[in-house]
Design a protein around this motif. Structure first.
Motif, PDB file in Angstrom:
ATOM      1  N   SER A  46       0.818  -1.215   0.000  1.00  0.00           N
ATOM      2  CA  SER A  46       0.000   0.000   0.000  1.00  0.00           C
ATOM      3  C   SER A  46       0.852   1.265   0.000  1.00  0.00           C
ATOM      4  O   SER A  46       0.341   2.356  -0.230  1.00  0.00           O
ATOM      5  N   ASP A  47       2.167   1.131   0.247  1.00  0.00           N
ATOM      6  CA  ASP A  47       3.047   2.309   0.214  1.00  0.00           C
ATOM      7  C   ASP A  47       3.361   2.752  -1.202  1.00  0.00           C
ATOM      8  O   ASP A  47       3.858   3.860  -1.428  1.00  0.00           O
ATOM      9  N   LEU A  48       3.105   1.885  -2.184  1.00  0.00           N
ATOM     10  CA  LEU A  48       3.368   2.234  -3.573  1.00  0.00           C
ATOM     11  C   LEU A  48       2.142   2.881  -4.198  1.00  0.00           C
ATOM     12  O   LEU A  48       1.033   2.340  -4.119  1.00  0.00           O
ATOM     13  N   LYS A  49       2.335   4.045  -4.813  1.00  0.00           N
ATOM     14  CA  LYS A  49       1.254   4.790  -5.444  1.00  0.00           C
ATOM     15  C   LYS A  49       1.623   5.079  -6.894  1.00  0.00           C
ATOM     16  O   LYS A  49       2.804   5.194  -7.238  1.00  0.00           O
ATOM     17  N   PRO A  50       0.635   5.219  -7.765  1.00  0.00           N
ATOM     18  CA  PRO A  50       0.933   5.578  -9.165  1.00  0.00           C
ATOM     19  C   PRO A  50       1.717   6.895  -9.251  1.00  0.00           C
ATOM     20  O   PRO A  50       1.399   7.860  -8.545  1.00  0.00           O
ATOM     21  N   GLY A  51       2.763   6.901 -10.083  1.00  0.00           N
ATOM     22  CA  GLY A  51       3.584   8.094 -10.238  1.00  0.00           C
ATOM     23  C   GLY A  51       4.837   8.087  -9.386  1.00  0.00           C
ATOM     24  O   GLY A  51       5.761   8.879  -9.606  1.00  0.00           O
ATOM     25  N   MET A  52       4.889   7.188  -8.388  1.00  0.00           N
ATOM     26  CA  MET A  52       6.072   7.063  -7.541  1.00  0.00           C
ATOM     27  C   MET A  52       7.142   6.235  -8.253  1.00  0.00           C
ATOM     28  O   MET A  52       6.861   5.532  -9.229  1.00  0.00           O
ATOM     29  N   VAL A  53       8.348   6.306  -7.737  1.00  0.00           N
ATOM     30  CA  VAL A  53       9.445   5.471  -8.236  1.00  0.00           C
ATOM     31  C   VAL A  53       9.640   4.335  -7.228  1.00  0.00           C
ATOM     32  O   VAL A  53       9.819   4.587  -6.031  1.00  0.00           O
ATOM     33  N   GLY A 262       7.740 -16.142 -10.651  1.00  0.00           N
ATOM     34  CA  GLY A 262       9.013 -15.570 -11.049  1.00  0.00           C
ATOM     35  C   GLY A 262       8.898 -14.367 -11.960  1.00  0.00           C
ATOM     36  O   GLY A 262       9.901 -13.746 -12.318  1.00  0.00           O
ATOM     37  N   TYR A 263       7.663 -14.030 -12.362  1.00  0.00           N
ATOM     38  CA  TYR A 263       7.464 -12.882 -13.254  1.00  0.00           C
ATOM     39  C   TYR A 263       7.889 -11.599 -12.542  1.00  0.00           C
ATOM     40  O   TYR A 263       7.570 -11.383 -11.373  1.00  0.00           O
ATOM     41  N   ARG A 264       8.639 -10.767 -13.251  1.00  0.00           N
ATOM     42  CA  ARG A 264       9.100  -9.495 -12.675  1.00  0.00           C
ATOM     43  C   ARG A 264       7.959  -8.482 -12.783  1.00  0.00           C
ATOM     44  O   ARG A 264       7.651  -7.960 -13.835  1.00  0.00           O
ATOM     45  N   ILE A 265       7.346  -8.231 -11.627  1.00  0.00           N
ATOM     46  CA  ILE A 265       6.183  -7.333 -11.604  1.00  0.00           C
ATOM     47  C   ILE A 265       6.622  -5.884 -11.766  1.00  0.00           C
ATOM     48  O   ILE A 265       6.064  -5.125 -12.570  1.00  0.00           O
ATOM     49  N   ILE A 266       7.654  -5.497 -11.011  1.00  0.00           N
ATOM     50  CA  ILE A 266       8.183  -4.137 -11.104  1.00  0.00           C
ATOM     51  C   ILE A 266       9.640  -4.163 -10.674  1.00  0.00           C
ATOM     52  O   ILE A 266      10.032  -4.945  -9.782  1.00  0.00           O
ATOM     53  N   GLY A 267      10.438  -3.340 -11.297  1.00  0.00           N
ATOM     54  CA  GLY A 267      11.851  -3.284 -10.959  1.00  0.00           C
ATOM     55  C   GLY A 267      12.187  -2.097 -10.082  1.00  0.00           C
ATOM     56  O   GLY A 267      11.403  -1.149  -9.955  1.00  0.00           O
ATOM     57  N   LYS A 268      13.350  -2.167  -9.479  1.00  0.00           N
ATOM     58  CA  LYS A 268      13.800  -1.072  -8.646  1.00  0.00           C
ATOM     59  C   LYS A 268      14.043   0.166  -9.514  1.00  0.00           C
ATOM     60  O   LYS A 268      14.548   0.069 -10.637  1.00  0.00           O
ATOM     61  N   HIS A 269      13.624   1.320  -8.996  1.00  0.00           N
ATOM     62  CA  HIS A 269      13.731   2.614  -9.682  1.00  0.00           C
ATOM     63  C   HIS A 269      12.794   2.719 -10.890  1.00  0.00           C
ATOM     64  O   HIS A 269      12.923   3.632 -11.692  1.00  0.00           O
ATOM     65  N   GLU A 270      11.835   1.796 -10.992  1.00  0.00           N
ATOM     66  CA  GLU A 270      10.877   1.846 -12.105  1.00  0.00           C
ATOM     67  C   GLU A 270       9.667   2.673 -11.674  1.00  0.00           C
ATOM     68  O   GLU A 270       9.234   2.647 -10.509  1.00  0.00           O
ATOM     69  N   LEU A 271       9.080   3.422 -12.616  1.00  0.00           N
ATOM     70  CA  LEU A 271       7.927   4.258 -12.330  1.00  0.00           C
ATOM     71  C   LEU A 271       6.684   3.389 -12.132  1.00  0.00           C
ATOM     72  O   LEU A 271       6.381   2.513 -12.951  1.00  0.00           O
ATOM     73  N   HIS A 276       0.718  -1.704 -12.561  1.00  0.00           N
ATOM     74  CA  HIS A 276       1.494  -2.298 -11.468  1.00  0.00           C
ATOM     75  C   HIS A 276       0.651  -2.425 -10.200  1.00  0.00           C
ATOM     76  O   HIS A 276       0.698  -3.449  -9.505  1.00  0.00           O
ATOM     77  N   ILE A 277      -0.119  -1.375  -9.898  1.00  0.00           N
ATOM     78  CA  ILE A 277      -0.946  -1.373  -8.674  1.00  0.00           C
ATOM     79  C   ILE A 277      -1.980  -2.493  -8.736  1.00  0.00           C
ATOM     80  O   ILE A 277      -2.220  -3.188  -7.731  1.00  0.00           O
ATOM     81  N   GLU A 278      -2.614  -2.693  -9.883  1.00  0.00           N
ATOM     82  CA  GLU A 278      -3.595  -3.762 -10.025  1.00  0.00           C
ATOM     83  C   GLU A 278      -2.975  -5.126  -9.767  1.00  0.00           C
ATOM     84  O   GLU A 278      -3.548  -5.964  -9.061  1.00  0.00           O
ATOM     85  N   ILE A 279      -1.797  -5.364 -10.349  1.00  0.00           N
ATOM     86  CA  ILE A 279      -1.139  -6.663 -10.160  1.00  0.00           C
ATOM     87  C   ILE A 279      -0.743  -6.844  -8.702  1.00  0.00           C
ATOM     88  O   ILE A 279      -0.944  -7.922  -8.114  1.00  0.00           O
ATOM     89  N   LEU A 280      -0.188  -5.815  -8.070  1.00  0.00           N
ATOM     90  CA  LEU A 280       0.241  -5.911  -6.678  1.00  0.00           C
ATOM     91  C   LEU A 280      -0.952  -6.094  -5.739  1.00  0.00           C
ATOM     92  O   LEU A 280      -0.866  -6.809  -4.737  1.00  0.00           O
ATOM     93  N   ARG A 281      -2.068  -5.437  -6.060  1.00  0.00           N
ATOM     94  CA  ARG A 281      -3.263  -5.601  -5.220  1.00  0.00           C
ATOM     95  C   ARG A 281      -3.765  -7.041  -5.286  1.00  0.00           C
ATOM     96  O   ARG A 281      -4.137  -7.639  -4.265  1.00  0.00           O
TER      97      ARG A 281
END
Length: 732
Positions: A46-53, A262-271, A276-281
């Motif tokens: 929940s700490d990740l929001k759209p537009g964040m890195v 093993g699918y890479r959902i999001i990488g470090k320093h990626e916008l 991304h939020i839908e998959i993480l939720r």
């Protein structure tokens, strides 16, 4: 030990468990609420929001599905509905009937050229006079007539074989542009553009006739005739169409894609994006689900958390009863009923949470609020509203519904707070729909509610607002009967002096009836003075002495100057007869179906008080006698209303015995009666305070002075001849 305190009633449900039963109701209610509670939402990521890195790389720990959002699922279901072609039913019998009518018409027209009377029969058909005459003229040319009849019949037969609607514009749209036609032998899918309706059919009718008939006049004549024989033989089956479309919508999957392990959902320093939020939720929810299924501790922890939350809301109602409504809290039947009323909206919310948000408007919290208010009081109804709205809002996960439920429930409580007649529910029928009609658009405008088309939501809300008062009216008698609760509505019905018991009392024991009316006036005034239920006190006073009907001549108010039968009886026998009117009254009350709350006044208005006159008489005759033999069986009054009727009954009888009824002497008698009842322990179970007794005294005095007011002594009227003559032969 004070004899007046010997006999006290046991609680109604005390025999089957008392406190243990009450605890069982509490535990069972909280357990049921906990079972109905939804699974918790995970706040991981929940700490990740759209537009964040993103500050970390996240890989799929296992294979899982990504859920569709509410909007996506709603859109996909609507697409599925629109993909189902509307169902049209082909009615073969319609064409057969119309073709038979046309055949009969031709026969009539052929006979009309020879028989003028037959021509009059043609006027039964919806055709103009000139058309009928032209038709008869045509029938005089046999070859032309046969060709004309055959062409018209073939055209009509072709139209009915193909089928046509009344109005094609009423067919619901379909994304494929097709419709399904159901015949007796099966179904066939055809393009909607190939379906004709009456408007399009009339345009084609003339062209078909022109192709078959060489004469323009004959084609126009055939057109005029055949329009009278056009009845649509295709009809839209709206019910089946709706069922098929809802079935298709129900088959739409809730997942939109598969994420492999093993699918890479999001990488470090990626916008971070919405995707991304839908998959993480979906990942967080799947993790929560698996942890609940894998171990007992996570499930137990969740259930325990819900149990604590449910207990907080549930015991908000129970705590209110304990602190402010001890008379309600002391009866386990009331606890059970309130628990049921609390569970109704909670259970409904548990069911509705899986449905579209529009159906949240069916939450029956106002129903429970109104029932609690009418069956108990305003305070209980309001606490039920607030607590139930908070819990239901938690179940639904919707703050807007919490606000709307509190508003609707409060309005419901306010509209029925003083209901004494069933017609007073009409106010709620007007208020509640207004709350929904106003509340839904207001809450939608601030994005607390998302219910789709406002018109549809407001209509459903208004219907809910109408249905809840209607259901309240229907359920009230059921709850009253099952739980032995007497509402003001029932009391008003019992306050009718034409009730069979009261009419019989007036005829068989007129002195007791007069005494009853005065006691009821005293009791009502006193109850209003101390904030008790004045209606209950008045109705209880009406029926408190109905047992005297069995032996009215043994009670002094009914003797009316005749000999007193007690003069021939021993004091002990007289005491038994007096005490029997309590037992007789209870029997009559049960026979006539009086509610328990009214029946209680019959034994409690005497309590365990002593019959002083016969007790003193027995002591003079026999010396040492048992005081218990001259006491009423009781129990002592268990509420303010019963205690007030006891005081009213005793005070009325005592003041009636006074020879001089000055305010000072009447007040002194009132105080003396109250002092004796207080010292005898008769008021110990009623919760009356000394301040209440002073107020009761002040309320009694003006009523008694009004009832027993002195009158002017008129001189004896004498007929004096001289006076009569002086008055012109009339009495002055």
């Amino acid at each position: 030990m004070n004899p007046g305190r010997v006999k006290r009633p046991s609680p109604k449900l005390g025999k089957v468990g008392g406190r243990w039963l009450r605890a069982g109701i509490w535990v069972g209610s909280v357990a049921l609420l906990t079972v109905l509670s939804p699974l918790p939402k995970s706040h991981e990521f929940s700490d990740l929001k759209p537009g964040m890195v993103s500050d970390r790389e996240i890989l799929a720990p296992f294979t899982f599905f990504v859920r569709k959002s509410k909007e996506e699922l709603k859109g996909d279901r609507e697409k599925a509905r629109l993909a189902v072609p509307p169902l049209l039913r082909y009615h073969r019998d319609v064409g057969g009937k119309e073709l038979k009518r046309l055949e009969d018409f031709w026969k009539l027209a052929a006979r009309a050229r020879r028989d003028s009377a037959t021509f009059l029969s043609l006027r039964d058909y919806p055709l103009q006079e000139e058309t009928l005459r032209e038709l008869v003229r045509t029938s005089r040319r046999p070859r032309t007539w046969r060709r004309f009849v055959r062409a018209c019949t073939e055209v009509l037969k072709d139209f009915y074989g193909r089928g046509f609607l009344e109005d094609k514009s009423k067919v619901p749209p379909c994304s494929t542009g097709k419709v399904m036609i159901a015949y007796e032998g099966g179904e066939r899918e055809v393009p909607l553009e190939d379906i004709w309706d009456l408007k399009g059919l009339r345009e084609r009718l003339l062209s078909q006739l022109r192709a078959r008939l060489l004469s323009e006049d004959l084609a126009l004549l055939g057109y005029e005739v055949l329009t009278a024989f056009l009845s649509p033989n295709l009809s839209l089956d709206e019910v089946e169409t709706r069922r098929r479309r809802e079935e298709a919508a129900g088959k739409v999957g809730i997942y939109k894609r598969l994420i492999p392990k093993g699918y890479r959902i999001i990488g470090k320093h990626e916008l971070v994006t919405e995707e991304h939020i839908e998959i993480l939720r979906s990942l967080a929810q799947e993790k929560m689900k698996r942890s609940m299924e894998r171990g007992a501790w996570p499930r137990a922890r969740t259930m325990a958390s819900w149990a604590v939350l449910n207990s907080a809301f549930y015991f908000l109602v129970m705590g209110h009863l304990l602190l402010f409504r001890r008379n309600i809290f002391g009866r386990n039947g009331n606890i059970l009923l309130l628990s049921i009323l609390f569970l109704i909206p909670a259970g409904t919310a548990s069911y509705l949470r899986t449905m579209p948000e529009l159906f949240f408007l069916l939450l029956p919290l106002p129903l429970s609020s109104m029932l609690a208010t009418v069956l108990f009081d305003v305070g209980v109804g309001f606490v039920m509203t607030v607590s139930g709205a908070l819990l239901s809002g938690q179940f639904l996960g919707n703050l807007g519904m919490t606000v709307l439920s509190v508003s609707a429930g409060t309005a419901a409580v306010a509209s029925v707070r003083q209901v004494r007649h069933r017609k007073q529910f009409y106010g709620a029928l007007g208020v509640l729909p207004s709350v929904y009609v106003i509340g839904v658009p207001v809450l939608s405008s601030v994005h607390l509610l998302e219910m789709g088309p406002l018109g549809k939501a407001m209509t459903l809300g208004a219907l809910s607002g109408i249905s809840f008062p209607v259901l309240t009216i229907g359920l009230l008698p059921i709850f009253e009967t099952l739980f032995g609760i007497t509402t003001n509505i029932t009391l008003v019905e019992l306050s009718d002096l034409n009730h069979p018991l009261l009419r019989e009392l007036a005829v068989r024991a007129p002195g007791t009836y007069n005494h009853t009316i005065i006691v009821s006036i005293l009791a009502e005034a006193a109850a209003e003075a101390v904030g008790a239920n004045s209606l209950l006190a008045r109705v209880g006073a009406y029926y408190h002495d109905i047992g005297k009907m069995r032996k009215p001549e043994y009670f002094i108010e009914n003797q009316m100057g005749t000999s007193n039968p007690h003069d021939r009886l021993s004091p002990t026998m007289s005491a038994l007869i007096l005490a029997a009117h309590v037992k007789d009254g209870l029997e009559l009350a049960r026979e006539h179906g009086l509610p328990k709350a009214v029946q209680n006044f019959i034994p409690q208005h005497h309590g365990t008080s002593i019959m002083e006159y016969f007790y003193d008489k027995a002591r003079k005759q026999m010396g040492d006698v048992s005081e218990a033999s001259f006491r009423y069986p009781g129990p002592i009054p268990q509420n303010k209303e019963a205690a007030i009727v006891m005081l009213s009954d005793s005070v009325e009888s005592a003041v009636r015995s006074l020879k001089e009824r000055t305010p000072a002497r009447v007040r002194g008698m009132i105080r003396e009666v109250m002092r004796k009842k207080l010292e005898d322990g008769q008021l110990d179970g009623s919760d009356l305070t000394l301040r209440d007794l002073r107020r009761i005294e002040e309320s009694f005095l003006p009523v008694l002075m009004g009832v027993f007011h002195p009158r002017v002594a008129y001189p004896e009227r004498r007929e004096v001849a001289g006076v009569r003559a002086g008055n012109g032969g009339t009495e002055g």
